[in-house]
Design a protein around this motif. Structure first.
Motif, PDB file in Angstrom:
ATOM      1  N   UNK A  99       0.822  -1.207   0.000  1.00  0.00           N
ATOM      2  CA  UNK A  99       0.000   0.000   0.000  1.00  0.00           C
ATOM      3  C   UNK A  99       0.858   1.260   0.000  1.00  0.00           C
ATOM      4  N   UNK A 100       2.000   1.194   0.675  1.00  0.00           N
ATOM      5  CA  UNK A 100       2.942   2.319   0.646  1.00  0.00           C
ATOM      6  C   UNK A 100       3.434   2.557  -0.775  1.00  0.00           C
ATOM      7  N   UNK A 101       3.778   1.479  -1.486  1.00  0.00           N
ATOM      8  CA  UNK A 101       4.226   1.614  -2.869  1.00  0.00           C
ATOM      9  C   UNK A 101       3.109   2.194  -3.746  1.00  0.00           C
ATOM     10  N   UNK A 102       1.892   1.725  -3.542  1.00  0.00           N
ATOM     11  CA  UNK A 102       0.773   2.221  -4.334  1.00  0.00           C
ATOM     12  C   UNK A 102       0.532   3.707  -4.077  1.00  0.00           C
ATOM     13  N   UNK A 103       0.564   4.111  -2.821  1.00  0.00           N
ATOM     14  CA  UNK A 103       0.346   5.513  -2.489  1.00  0.00           C
ATOM     15  C   UNK A 103       1.458   6.394  -3.048  1.00  0.00           C
ATOM     16  N   UNK A 104       2.706   5.913  -2.958  1.00  0.00           N
ATOM     17  CA  UNK A 104       3.827   6.681  -3.506  1.00  0.00           C
ATOM     18  C   UNK A 104       3.701   6.821  -5.015  1.00  0.00           C
ATOM     19  N   UNK A 105       3.265   5.759  -5.679  1.00  0.00           N
ATOM     20  CA  UNK A 105       3.091   5.810  -7.128  1.00  0.00           C
ATOM     21  C   UNK A 105       2.008   6.820  -7.495  1.00  0.00           C
ATOM     22  N   UNK A 106       0.936   6.862  -6.707  1.00  0.00           N
ATOM     23  CA  UNK A 106      -0.145   7.814  -6.974  1.00  0.00           C
ATOM     24  C   UNK A 106       0.312   9.256  -6.757  1.00  0.00           C
ATOM     25  N   UNK A 107       1.250   9.479  -5.850  1.00  0.00           N
ATOM     26  CA  UNK A 107       1.727  10.824  -5.532  1.00  0.00           C
ATOM     27  C   UNK A 107       3.005  11.191  -6.286  1.00  0.00           C
ATOM     28  N   UNK A 108       3.524  10.313  -7.103  1.00  0.00           N
ATOM     29  CA  UNK A 108       4.850  10.498  -7.684  1.00  0.00           C
ATOM     30  C   UNK A 108       4.921  11.661  -8.669  1.00  0.00           C
ATOM     31  N   UNK A 109       6.112  12.250  -8.713  1.00  0.00           N
ATOM     32  CA  UNK A 109       6.435  13.309  -9.663  1.00  0.00           C
ATOM     33  C   UNK A 109       7.764  12.944 -10.300  1.00  0.00           C
ATOM     34  N   UNK A 110       7.840  13.047 -11.595  1.00  0.00           N
ATOM     35  CA  UNK A 110       9.098  12.739 -12.279  1.00  0.00           C
ATOM     36  C   UNK A 110      10.107  13.845 -12.035  1.00  0.00           C
ATOM     37  N   UNK A 111      11.310  13.463 -11.641  1.00  0.00           N
ATOM     38  CA  UNK A 111      12.382  14.423 -11.417  1.00  0.00           C
ATOM     39  C   UNK A 111      12.826  15.003 -12.759  1.00  0.00           C
ATOM     40  N   UNK A 112      12.745  16.322 -12.930  1.00  0.00           N
ATOM     41  CA  UNK A 112      13.096  16.923 -14.219  1.00  0.00           C
ATOM     42  C   UNK A 112      14.602  17.110 -14.387  1.00  0.00           C
ATOM     43  N   UNK A 113      15.354  16.052 -14.221  1.00  0.00           N
ATOM     44  CA  UNK A 113      16.810  16.141 -14.268  1.00  0.00           C
ATOM     45  C   UNK A 113      17.325  15.996 -15.692  1.00  0.00           C
ATOM     46  N   UNK A 114      18.348  16.767 -16.006  1.00  0.00           N
ATOM     47  CA  UNK A 114      18.983  16.741 -17.320  1.00  0.00           C
ATOM     48  C   UNK A 114      20.455  16.362 -17.164  1.00  0.00           C
ATOM     49  N   UNK A 115      21.059  16.007 -18.257  1.00  0.00           N
ATOM     50  CA  UNK A 115      22.479  15.685 -18.258  1.00  0.00           C
ATOM     51  C   UNK A 115      23.277  16.863 -17.702  1.00  0.00           C
ATOM     52  N   UNK A 116      24.137  16.572 -16.735  1.00  0.00           N
ATOM     53  CA  UNK A 116      24.948  17.601 -16.111  1.00  0.00           C
ATOM     54  C   UNK A 116      24.392  18.122 -14.802  1.00  0.00           C
ATOM     55  N   UNK A 117      23.105  17.865 -14.518  1.00  0.00           N
ATOM     56  CA  UNK A 117      22.489  18.354 -13.289  1.00  0.00           C
ATOM     57  C   UNK A 117      23.105  17.710 -12.055  1.00  0.00           C
ATOM     58  N   UNK A 118      23.119  18.471 -10.978  1.00  0.00           N
ATOM     59  CA  UNK A 118      23.442  17.947  -9.655  1.00  0.00           C
ATOM     60  C   UNK A 118      22.171  18.043  -8.825  1.00  0.00           C
ATOM     61  N   UNK A 119      21.684  16.908  -8.357  1.00  0.00           N
ATOM     62  CA  UNK A 119      20.408  16.826  -7.662  1.00  0.00           C
ATOM     63  C   UNK A 119      20.656  16.535  -6.184  1.00  0.00           C
ATOM     64  N   UNK A 120      19.976  17.288  -5.323  1.00  0.00           N
ATOM     65  CA  UNK A 120      20.094  17.093  -3.878  1.00  0.00           C
ATOM     66  C   UNK A 120      18.682  16.947  -3.313  1.00  0.00           C
ATOM     67  N   UNK A 121      18.416  15.845  -2.631  1.00  0.00           N
ATOM     68  CA  UNK A 121      17.086  15.654  -2.069  1.00  0.00           C
ATOM     69  C   UNK A 121      17.152  15.177  -0.624  1.00  0.00           C
ATOM     70  N   UNK A 122      16.145  15.570   0.130  1.00  0.00           N
ATOM     71  CA  UNK A 122      16.040  15.194   1.536  1.00  0.00           C
ATOM     72  C   UNK A 122      15.639  13.727   1.617  1.00  0.00           C
ATOM     73  N   UNK A 123      16.580  12.885   1.982  1.00  0.00           N
ATOM     74  CA  UNK A 123      16.351  11.447   1.961  1.00  0.00           C
ATOM     75  C   UNK A 123      15.452  10.965   3.091  1.00  0.00           C
ATOM     76  N   UNK A 124      15.248  11.783   4.138  1.00  0.00           N
ATOM     77  CA  UNK A 124      14.329  11.428   5.210  1.00  0.00           C
ATOM     78  C   UNK A 124      12.886  11.763   4.842  1.00  0.00           C
ATOM     79  N   UNK A 125      12.708  12.742   3.945  1.00  0.00           N
ATOM     80  CA  UNK A 125      11.375  13.234   3.654  1.00  0.00           C
ATOM     81  C   UNK A 125      10.835  12.873   2.288  1.00  0.00           C
ATOM     82  N   UNK A 126      11.680  12.339   1.415  1.00  0.00           N
ATOM     83  CA  UNK A 126      11.267  11.993   0.060  1.00  0.00           C
ATOM     84  C   UNK A 126      11.618  10.538  -0.241  1.00  0.00           C
ATOM     85  N   UNK A 127      10.703   9.846  -0.872  1.00  0.00           N
ATOM     86  CA  UNK A 127      10.981   8.536  -1.447  1.00  0.00           C
ATOM     87  C   UNK A 127      11.366   8.722  -2.903  1.00  0.00           C
TER      88      UNK A 127
END
Length: 412
Positions: free
Chosen positions: A298-326
């Motif tokens: 159910x956690x996977x299903x809920x995350x899939x329903x709430x998911x947003x694709x990361x708009x990352x491009x070649x060369x990007x440096x991405x930093x995300x809060x690993x405690x607050x984001x799946x």
């Protein structure tokens, strides 16, 4: 294209009931029955969360304010910092704010560090083309910029890997089923890199097809599950999930997958680290309970329903809060012109770091705590491994530290 997220179901024979100890840290409120929409949240948790970290696909998320587009002057400043660092004759592992000066860009990065911890949870630094720099220079640039987001870098394996290449090489002969998930082209379910605080990824190259990274706000997932399946939230908050931590005499700890501490919902889960592992002999890690398997799905299903694709491009440096984001990954295909390649760091910001429930800290100790401090030979490989060595201990999602009890090969 939506990520194909499949819940992992652990297999095993040992009963979890044989190990559960109901101590004072246990969530004591009675778990509601399925279908009880009026259920109260677990003890110490809010009924719902309203915070900048609550965002989802339904909210038409825009990442404009989370994207730091470098100006030409800032690109020049970064290259001057690189030249300055190289002139010092230091090892790449010595990169810090002090020897990688960014007088104009630095304060902007520090503001985004605040947003990562107290706001949306995400920052994308854009404007440097990885192809313009050597592998060594790309590594120094990544470490230098990352030092303004989090000055402390976490250990990723017990052999001392501080930097990991998320990559698959067509020349590797080890079958995919015997590699880590990050070293295959398959999809990965929603998870955290357990033990990491800020997950940093440098996109060196993108796949020819697929390979998108998807994110889900843990707070948004929590709110959705509290509305639809509050019993599953109670299950996730119980201190009885067997988390793999070692190949030694104590191969697992019992911990919750979610906690609420100092006003923050904290999540720490990786389906491939829960329940038995085939490399652990004699079924010494208990299987998940039926209710846990269902809650995880159910956690996977809920995350899939709430998911947003990361708009990352070649060369990007991405930093995300690993405690607050799946985060999750869709499967991908490389070709002769495009090979997916990300470089990963684990970061911690001493001033902004979240308070973490003690019951969830064991993986953290291996990356940043007392276990990490025992790792002396720290490694920063500038390129992916030319030949893949089959690990004796593998798992499906993110590579992680296993506490050593012998001289066996590590998981990485």
């Amino acid at each position: 294209m939506a990520a194909q997220i499949l819940p992992t179901v652990s297999q095993g024979h040992m009963s979890l009931h044989d190990h559960v100890k109901h101590d004072e840290a246990e969530v004591s409120m009675t778990t509601p029955s399925k279908g009880d929409a009026s259920a109260q949240p677990p003890l110490g948790f809010p009924a719902s969360i309203e915070a900048p970290t609550v965002w989802s696909a339904g909210g038409k998320v825009s990442f404009g304010s989370q994207t730091l587009e470098l100006s030409q002057a800032e690109k020049s400043e970064v290259e001057e910092a690189l030249e300055h660092f190289m002139s010092l004759g230091l090892d790449g592992s010595d990169v810090s704010r002090e020897n990688f000066p960014l007088p104009s860009l630095g304060p902007r990065l520090e503001k985004h560090a605040v947003d990562i911890h107290q706001g949306s949870g995400l920052c994308i630094v854009r404007g440097l083309d990885a192809e313009d720099y050597s592998a060594e220079d790309n590594t120094i640039l990544f470490l230098g910029i990352a030092s303004y987001i989090g000055s402390q870098r976490g250990v990723q394996t017990s052999k001392g890997a501080m930097l990991t290449h998320v990559h698959e090489s067509g020349s590797w002969t080890v079958p995919r089923e015997k590699r880590h998930g990050i070293h295959t082209n398959g999809s990965l379910p929603f998870h955290n890199d357990m033990g990491c605080e800020v997950l940093a990824m440098h996109v060196r190259n993108c796949a020819a097809q697929g390979g998108g990274t998807y994110m889900a706000s843990a707070a948004a997932v929590y709110n959705a599950m509290m509305k639809a399946n509050p019993w599953a939230v109670h299950t996730l908050a119980k201190h009885n999930w067997p988390v793999q931590v070692s190949r030694g005499s104590s191969p697992f700890v019992l911990a919750p997958l979610i906690g609420f501490q100092s006003g923050n919902l904290v999540i720490s889960t990786d389906p491939s680290r829960l329940g038995p592992h085939p490399a652990i002999a004699n079924n010494r890690i208990p299987d998940l309970l039926p209710a846990q398997k269902e809650a995880l799905a159910l956690l996977q299903q809920a995350a899939t329903a709430e998911q947003v694709r990361l708009p990352a491009c070649k060369g990007d440096m991405v930093f995300l809060n690993n405690w607050g984001l799946l985060h999750a990954r869709e499967s991908y295909e490389d070709d002769s012109t495009a090979t997916r390649h990300l470089v990963r760091l684990y970061l911690r910001n001493d001033e902004l770091s979240w308070d973490i429930p003690k019951s969830m800290k064991t993986p953290w100790e291996a990356s940043f705590g007392s276990k990490a401090r025992k790792v002396v030979n720290r490694q920063y490989p500038v390129a992916p491994m030319p030949e893949y060595m089959e690990p004796k201990f593998t798992n499906g999602s993110a590579a992680f530290i296993m506490e050593e009890s012998s001289d066996e090969d590590d998981d990485e």
